[in-house]
Design a protein around this motif. Structure first.
Motif, PDB file in Angstrom:
ATOM      1  N   GLY A  18      10.798  10.227  -5.277  1.00 20.20           N
ATOM      2  CA  GLY A  18      11.390  11.049  -4.218  1.00 20.20           C
ATOM      3  C   GLY A  18      12.407  10.314  -3.359  1.00 20.20           C
ATOM      4  O   GLY A  18      12.736  10.755  -2.258  1.00 20.20           O
ATOM      5  N   LYS A  19      12.931   9.175  -3.856  1.00 20.19           N
ATOM      6  CA  LYS A  19      13.853   8.384  -3.041  1.00 20.19           C
ATOM      7  C   LYS A  19      15.318   8.646  -3.407  1.00 20.19           C
ATOM      8  O   LYS A  19      15.644   8.977  -4.539  1.00 20.19           O
ATOM      9  CB  LYS A  19      13.576   6.876  -3.233  1.00 20.19           C
ATOM     10  CG  LYS A  19      12.149   6.458  -2.936  1.00 20.19           C
ATOM     11  CD  LYS A  19      11.750   6.792  -1.514  1.00 20.19           C
ATOM     12  CE  LYS A  19      10.286   6.555  -1.236  1.00 20.19           C
ATOM     13  NZ  LYS A  19       9.766   7.313  -0.102  1.00 20.19           N
ATOM     14  N   GLU A  20      16.178   8.458  -2.394  1.00 16.01           N
ATOM     15  CA  GLU A  20      17.626   8.395  -2.612  1.00 16.01           C
ATOM     16  C   GLU A  20      17.927   6.928  -2.900  1.00 16.01           C
ATOM     17  O   GLU A  20      17.454   6.040  -2.191  1.00 16.01           O
ATOM     18  CB  GLU A  20      18.382   8.798  -1.346  1.00 16.01           C
ATOM     19  CG  GLU A  20      18.242  10.242  -0.960  1.00 16.01           C
ATOM     20  CD  GLU A  20      19.131  11.155  -1.795  1.00 16.01           C
ATOM     21  OE1 GLU A  20      20.114  10.652  -2.375  1.00 16.01           O
ATOM     22  OE2 GLU A  20      18.820  12.347  -1.865  1.00 16.01           O
ATOM     23  N   VAL A  21      18.747   6.683  -3.938  1.00 12.51           N
ATOM     24  CA  VAL A  21      18.940   5.307  -4.382  1.00 12.51           C
ATOM     25  C   VAL A  21      20.370   4.844  -4.108  1.00 12.51           C
ATOM     26  O   VAL A  21      21.325   5.578  -4.375  1.00 12.51           O
ATOM     27  CB  VAL A  21      18.637   5.212  -5.899  1.00 12.51           C
ATOM     28  CG1 VAL A  21      18.880   3.792  -6.413  1.00 12.51           C
ATOM     29  CG2 VAL A  21      17.200   5.646  -6.173  1.00 12.51           C
TER      30      VAL A  21
ATOM     31  N   ALA B 179       3.895   5.554  -5.825  1.00 12.86           N
ATOM     32  CA  ALA B 179       3.852   5.412  -7.290  1.00 12.86           C
ATOM     33  C   ALA B 179       2.798   6.355  -7.862  1.00 12.86           C
ATOM     34  O   ALA B 179       3.052   7.087  -8.829  1.00 12.86           O
ATOM     35  CB  ALA B 179       3.547   3.964  -7.674  1.00 12.86           C
ATOM     36  N   ALA B 180       1.616   6.354  -7.238  1.00  9.83           N
ATOM     37  CA  ALA B 180       0.531   7.205  -7.741  1.00  9.83           C
ATOM     38  C   ALA B 180       0.881   8.684  -7.577  1.00  9.83           C
ATOM     39  O   ALA B 180       0.643   9.495  -8.475  1.00  9.83           O
ATOM     40  CB  ALA B 180      -0.766   6.880  -7.002  1.00  9.83           C
TER      41      ALA B 180
ATOM     42  N   VAL C 193       6.692   3.633   3.607  1.00  8.38           N
ATOM     43  CA  VAL C 193       7.292   3.943   2.295  1.00  8.38           C
ATOM     44  C   VAL C 193       7.182   5.432   1.941  1.00  8.38           C
ATOM     45  O   VAL C 193       8.099   6.000   1.358  1.00  8.38           O
ATOM     46  CB  VAL C 193       6.628   3.090   1.189  1.00  8.38           C
ATOM     47  CG1 VAL C 193       7.252   3.385  -0.162  1.00  8.38           C
ATOM     48  CG2 VAL C 193       6.750   1.603   1.506  1.00  8.38           C
ATOM     49  N   HIS C 194       6.059   6.062   2.317  1.00  8.84           N
ATOM     50  CA  HIS C 194       5.892   7.465   1.907  1.00  8.84           C
ATOM     51  C   HIS C 194       6.774   8.407   2.725  1.00  8.84           C
ATOM     52  O   HIS C 194       6.919   9.575   2.376  1.00  8.84           O
ATOM     53  CB  HIS C 194       4.420   7.884   1.991  1.00  8.84           C
ATOM     54  CG  HIS C 194       3.866   7.910   3.382  1.00  8.84           C
ATOM     55  ND1 HIS C 194       3.766   6.787   4.172  1.00  8.84           N
ATOM     56  CD2 HIS C 194       3.385   8.928   4.125  1.00  8.84           C
ATOM     57  CE1 HIS C 194       3.245   7.112   5.341  1.00  8.84           C
ATOM     58  NE2 HIS C 194       3.011   8.409   5.348  1.00  8.84           N
ATOM     59  N   VAL C 195       7.392   7.876   3.806  1.00 10.76           N
ATOM     60  CA  VAL C 195       8.221   8.728   4.671  1.00 10.76           C
ATOM     61  C   VAL C 195       9.713   8.427   4.474  1.00 10.76           C
ATOM     62  O   VAL C 195      10.542   9.340   4.425  1.00 10.76           O
ATOM     63  CB  VAL C 195       7.850   8.496   6.160  1.00 10.76           C
ATOM     64  CG1 VAL C 195       8.793   9.244   7.084  1.00 10.76           C
ATOM     65  CG2 VAL C 195       6.400   8.895   6.428  1.00 10.76           C
ATOM     66  N   MET C 196      10.061   7.149   4.362  1.00  9.06           N
ATOM     67  CA  MET C 196      11.470   6.752   4.347  1.00  9.06           C
ATOM     68  C   MET C 196      12.125   7.108   3.019  1.00  9.06           C
ATOM     69  O   MET C 196      11.553   6.889   1.955  1.00  9.06           O
ATOM     70  CB  MET C 196      11.587   5.248   4.607  1.00  9.06           C
ATOM     71  CG  MET C 196      11.066   4.840   5.969  1.00  9.06           C
ATOM     72  SD  MET C 196      12.032   5.551   7.308  1.00  9.06           S
ATOM     73  CE  MET C 196      13.475   4.516   7.205  1.00  9.06           C
TER      74      MET C 196
ATOM     75  N   ARG D  55       0.835  -1.202   0.000  1.00  4.56           N
ATOM     76  CA  ARG D  55       0.000   0.000   0.000  1.00  4.56           C
ATOM     77  C   ARG D  55       0.875   1.261   0.000  1.00  4.56           C
ATOM     78  O   ARG D  55       0.514   2.265  -0.615  1.00  4.56           O
ATOM     79  CB  ARG D  55      -0.997  -0.008   1.163  1.00  4.56           C
ATOM     80  CG  ARG D  55      -0.390  -0.048   2.537  1.00  4.56           C
ATOM     81  CD  ARG D  55      -1.421  -0.241   3.640  1.00  4.56           C
ATOM     82  NE  ARG D  55      -2.096  -1.524   3.529  1.00  4.56           N
ATOM     83  CZ  ARG D  55      -3.079  -1.929   4.350  1.00  4.56           C
ATOM     84  NH1 ARG D  55      -3.497  -1.144   5.321  1.00  4.56           N
ATOM     85  NH2 ARG D  55      -3.638  -3.104   4.197  1.00  4.56           N
ATOM     86  N   GLY D  56       2.039   1.175   0.659  1.00  3.36           N
ATOM     87  CA  GLY D  56       2.960   2.322   0.663  1.00  3.36           C
ATOM     88  C   GLY D  56       3.580   2.541  -0.714  1.00  3.36           C
ATOM     89  O   GLY D  56       3.733   3.685  -1.170  1.00  3.36           O
TER      90      GLY D  56
END
Ligand code: NAD
Length: 292
Positions: A177-180, A23-24, A147-150, A17-18
């Motif tokens: 919005g993630k660091e990879v 993604a959306a 997921v939406h925070v980390m 769900r996160g």
């Protein structure tokens, strides 16, 4: 490079769900599949609540939150969820048998050029990639909870993952919005391997009576600057999820990872963490921690 416009997420539990949420919000047409219908309804409610919270905190524009919610379609049938997907991200339970069966089926139902990724915390990417029949177009996308925070995304390269696949998935992660970071396949990657060891040691200390759970958590937060204590974290992750990671690391890396017996007992008692309102700590139905 494959252009990703639509993402199918398999499994609507804690992680699925996160992942569907981010993604959306990143603008991808998103489908969310779960064989268990109540999980889908529950996931929808969680995503809407978190989007609303994002608006309330000024982190997300109201129009973007609305558009994101509208981009997500829920499916109880796998074939429908993956039929038009450019990227399939699997977040089913941490079992190689379930994941291998899922990817065999997805390979039959998804477009031939779709990329596949798994959110496994520790299992072999290469083994799932082989089952999918498209090992070059397969990688690990290890997101973190919530997921939406980390901010981190561990991208895991299997034996045959192509450089193009990794680059495309890096782009997807960045758009979310993630660091990879890119990690070569190794049991538990970077984060799960270290975290499993810390969490297991915390249970051992609790069992030995070194300190209370509250004080072990407090010591790591205030003395070592960890944002959460190991027991707060395992209650969030799920004690069953942590146990299956430790069992796998124990098989593949040896004795240092043997699951502590107190952890095993908690799982046998059904004390799986926040999701069952009781793990190391107890919670009320709203998720608020109850006093010891
Ligand atoms: P979860 O138990 O919360 O959710 C799993 C969901 O998958 C459930 O809703 C279940 O109904 C559904 N499911 C069952 N069989 C399925 C199938 N064949 N296909 C699709 N869905 C199916 O689990 P979770 O915590 O979300 O973990 C999912 C994956 O993510 C695991 O591989 C786990 O190791 C990994 N992971 C978990 C965390 C965490 O903090 N919980 C962090 C990173 C990665």
């Amino acid at each position: 490079m494959t252009e990703i416009r639509s993402v199918a997420v398999l499994g609507a539990g804690t992680m699925g769900r996160g992942i569907a949420h981010v993604a959306a919000l990143a603008g991808y047409r998103t489908t969310l599949f779960d064989p268990h219908r109540p999980a889908l309804e529950d996931a929808r409610a969680t995503i809407h609540r978190r989007l609303d919270k994002g608006v309330e905190l000024g982190k997300v524009a109201a129009a973007d939150a609305r558009a994101a919610a509208e981009r997500i379609a829920l499916h109880g049938a796998l074939a429908e969820a993956v039929a038009g997907a450019d990227l399939v991200i699997e977040a089913a339970p941490e079992s190689m048998a379930i994941k291998v069966d899922t990817f065999r089926e997805v390979a039959r139902q998804a477009p031939a050029d779709a990329l596949f990724a798994t959110n496994t915390s520790a299992l072999s990417i290469t083994e799932m990639a082989a089952a999918s029949g498209r090992p070059q177009r397969f990688a690990g996308m290890h997101f973190f909870n919530p997921v939406h925070v980390m901010r981190l995304l561990e991208l895991v390269r299997g034996l045959e993952t192509s450089p193009e696949t990794l680059e495309t998935l890096r782009g997807v992660g960045e758009r979310m919005g993630k660091e990879v970071v890119v990690v070569n396949e190794a049991p538990g990657f970077v984060t799960s391997r270290i975290n499993a060891l810390i969490g297991n040691e915390a249970f051992r200390m609790l069992q030995e009576g070194v300190a209370s759970a509250e004080d072990i958590d407090k010591a790591l937060k205030l003395g070592l600057n960890h944002p959460m204590g190991p027991f707060e974290l395992v209650d969030l992750v799920g004690l069953d999820v942590r146990l299956s990671i430790l069992e796998f690391l124990h098989r593949s890396l040896g004795e240092a990872y043997r699951p502590n017996t107190l952890l095993v007992q908690h799982v046998r008692a059904g004390r799986l963490g926040r999701k069952t309102v009781r793990g190391v700590y107890a919670y009320d139905r709203e998720g608020k921690r109850l006093p010891p």
